[in-house]
Design a protein around this motif. Structure first.
Motif, short mmCIF file in Angstrom:
data_model
loop_
_atom_site.label_atom_id
_atom_site.label_comp_id
_atom_site.label_asym_id
_atom_site.label_seq_id
_atom_site.Cartn_x
_atom_site.Cartn_y
_atom_site.Cartn_z
N THR A 79 0.85 -1.20 0.00
CA THR A 79 0.00 0.00 0.00
C THR A 79 0.88 1.24 0.00
O THR A 79 2.03 1.19 0.44
CB THR A 79 -0.87 0.04 1.27
OG1 THR A 79 0.00 0.01 2.42
CG2 THR A 79 -1.82 -1.15 1.34
N GLU A 115 -4.97 -2.77 1.44
CA GLU A 115 -5.78 -1.65 1.89
C GLU A 115 -5.34 -1.26 3.29
O GLU A 115 -5.41 -2.07 4.21
CB GLU A 115 -7.27 -2.02 1.90
CG GLU A 115 -8.17 -0.91 2.42
CD GLU A 115 -9.63 -1.33 2.50
OE1 GLU A 115 -10.46 -0.74 1.77
OE2 GLU A 115 -9.95 -2.27 3.26
N THR A 123 -11.52 3.73 2.20
CA THR A 123 -11.70 2.43 1.57
C THR A 123 -11.03 2.40 0.20
O THR A 123 -11.11 3.37 -0.57
CB THR A 123 -13.20 2.13 1.41
OG1 THR A 123 -13.81 2.14 2.71
CG2 THR A 123 -13.42 0.77 0.77
N VAL A 124 -10.38 1.29 -0.12
CA VAL A 124 -9.74 1.10 -1.42
C VAL A 124 -10.68 0.28 -2.31
O VAL A 124 -11.21 -0.74 -1.86
CB VAL A 124 -8.39 0.36 -1.24
CG1 VAL A 124 -7.78 0.00 -2.59
CG2 VAL A 124 -7.43 1.21 -0.42
N GLU A 129 -7.35 -3.24 -4.87
CA GLU A 129 -6.81 -4.12 -3.83
C GLU A 129 -6.37 -5.45 -4.42
O GLU A 129 -5.31 -5.98 -4.06
CB GLU A 129 -7.87 -4.33 -2.75
CG GLU A 129 -7.33 -4.86 -1.44
CD GLU A 129 -8.39 -4.95 -0.36
OE1 GLU A 129 -8.18 -5.74 0.58
OE2 GLU A 129 -9.42 -4.23 -0.43
#
Length: 335
Positions: A79, A115, A123-124, A129
């Protein structure tokens, strides 16, 4: 009134002591807790057979690994914005190289997340993701047979990770974000870690409040185990995590750590993820997350003395070294 049972771990082995969850720790007394009533201590031999069995029975293998001594789960965040190592391993080759390094340094499991769930994180999208995690999992699996866990709240991400070679699911939302993840896990036959969190990452640290943090977290995890069982996931495939830092103040975190042995009463292996978290820096110094290694190892060692089976950490070599010395000095390696 509901009773909760926290085994009191012995500092030295004793001939009349009982093994805790089939591991190296032992106990012969239990603190019995209730809501709004002081706890009291009873001999373990006085417990009902069902409760005693939950506390003493060896835990099942998790991702092919025995739970008879502490296992190290190395953190791999692919990430750009994780609180400690965001961006460090976001590139494909960097991620694969770091996974191999953690394995060489002593990790038993690699936990891969795409994430960030740091306080304040958004939120991804699931496609992003998946694109971050699945190729890395496939590459690691092609090079190694190390256990791999997918750290996700989303069913589609878990499915893609499982197809790529993941052998465990780690859901910080305990099926509350995406209920479909329960079915995916059940159908896969893989182990699942169910974690407690109050609120979502964006707001969880705003003002967390509990009636009794220890018993509230216990009851939540018990309810999620019940949900998992109803979905077709056997208890011996469930791992639980009290969720240090997820909707908790420093006081909440410390209460959970002091009493973490209580969670053995759920009859599942326990995972602890406290590595480099803010409370470590607040208490021990270290405003930068990467300067909290020593404090993180101290927390991991405490957890090991309380029978915690899986330690989710950034600093795999240092944790492995500390555990080896603890086991040798305490005699835990021979139990």
């Amino acid at each position: 009134m509901k009773l909760y049972h926290r085994p009191i771990i012995l500092s030295e082995p004793a001939p009349d002591a009982l093994p805790l969850a089939g591991g190296p720790c032992q106990f012969r007394e239990v603190a019995v807790c209730q809501r709004n009533v002081p706890s009291f201590i009873v001999p373990a031999s006085d417990l009902p057979a069902t409760i005693l069995a939950r506390l003493t029975a060896p835990r099942a293998l998790v991702a092919g690994l025995s739970m008879n001594h502490p296992r190290i789960m190395g953190i791999l965040n692919v990430t750009p914005d994780s609180f400690s190592d965001g961006g460090d391993h976001a590139g494909f080759q960097d991620a694969v190289t770091h996974a191999r390094r953690m394995q060489q340094d002593g990790a038993d499991i690699i936990d891969i997340g795409g994430e960030s769930t740091r306080p304040g994180a958004g939120t991804v999208p699931q496609d992003d993701e998946i694109s971050r995690t699945a190729p890395v999992i496939a590459a690691i699996r092609a090079q190694s047979d190390i256990a791999i866990s997918i750290d996700t709240r989303k069913a589609a991400v878990a499915q893609a990770a499982i197809r790529a070679g993941a052998g465990m699911v780690n859901d910080v939302a305990a099926f509350s974000y995406d209920p479909g993840l329960a079915d995916v896990t059940a159908q896969s036959g893989l182990p699942i870690c169910l974690m407690h969190a109050q609120g979502d990452p964006a707001t969880m640290q705003d003002n967390p409040v509990y009636d009794d943090v220890l018993l509230d977290v216990y009851d939540f995890l018990e309810s999620r185990i019940t949900l998992a069982l109803a979905a077709g996931i056997a208890r011996d495939r469930i791992v639980i995590d009290p969720g240090i830092g997820f909707g908790k103040t420093q006081g909440h975190n410390l209460a959970l750590l002091r009493n973490i042995a209580l969670f053995h009463g759920l009859g599942c292996a326990i995972l602890l993820g406290a590595s480099r978290k803010r409370f470590i820096g607040t208490i021990g110094g270290g405003s930068d997350a990467k300067s909290r290694m020593a404090g993180s190892v101290a927390v991991a060692l405490h957890a090991a003395t309380q029978g915690v089976q899986i330690l989710r950490v950034h600093d795999t070599f240092q944790t492995k070294q500390a555990l080896a010395l603890w086991a040798a000095i305490s005699g835990a390696e021979s139990r």
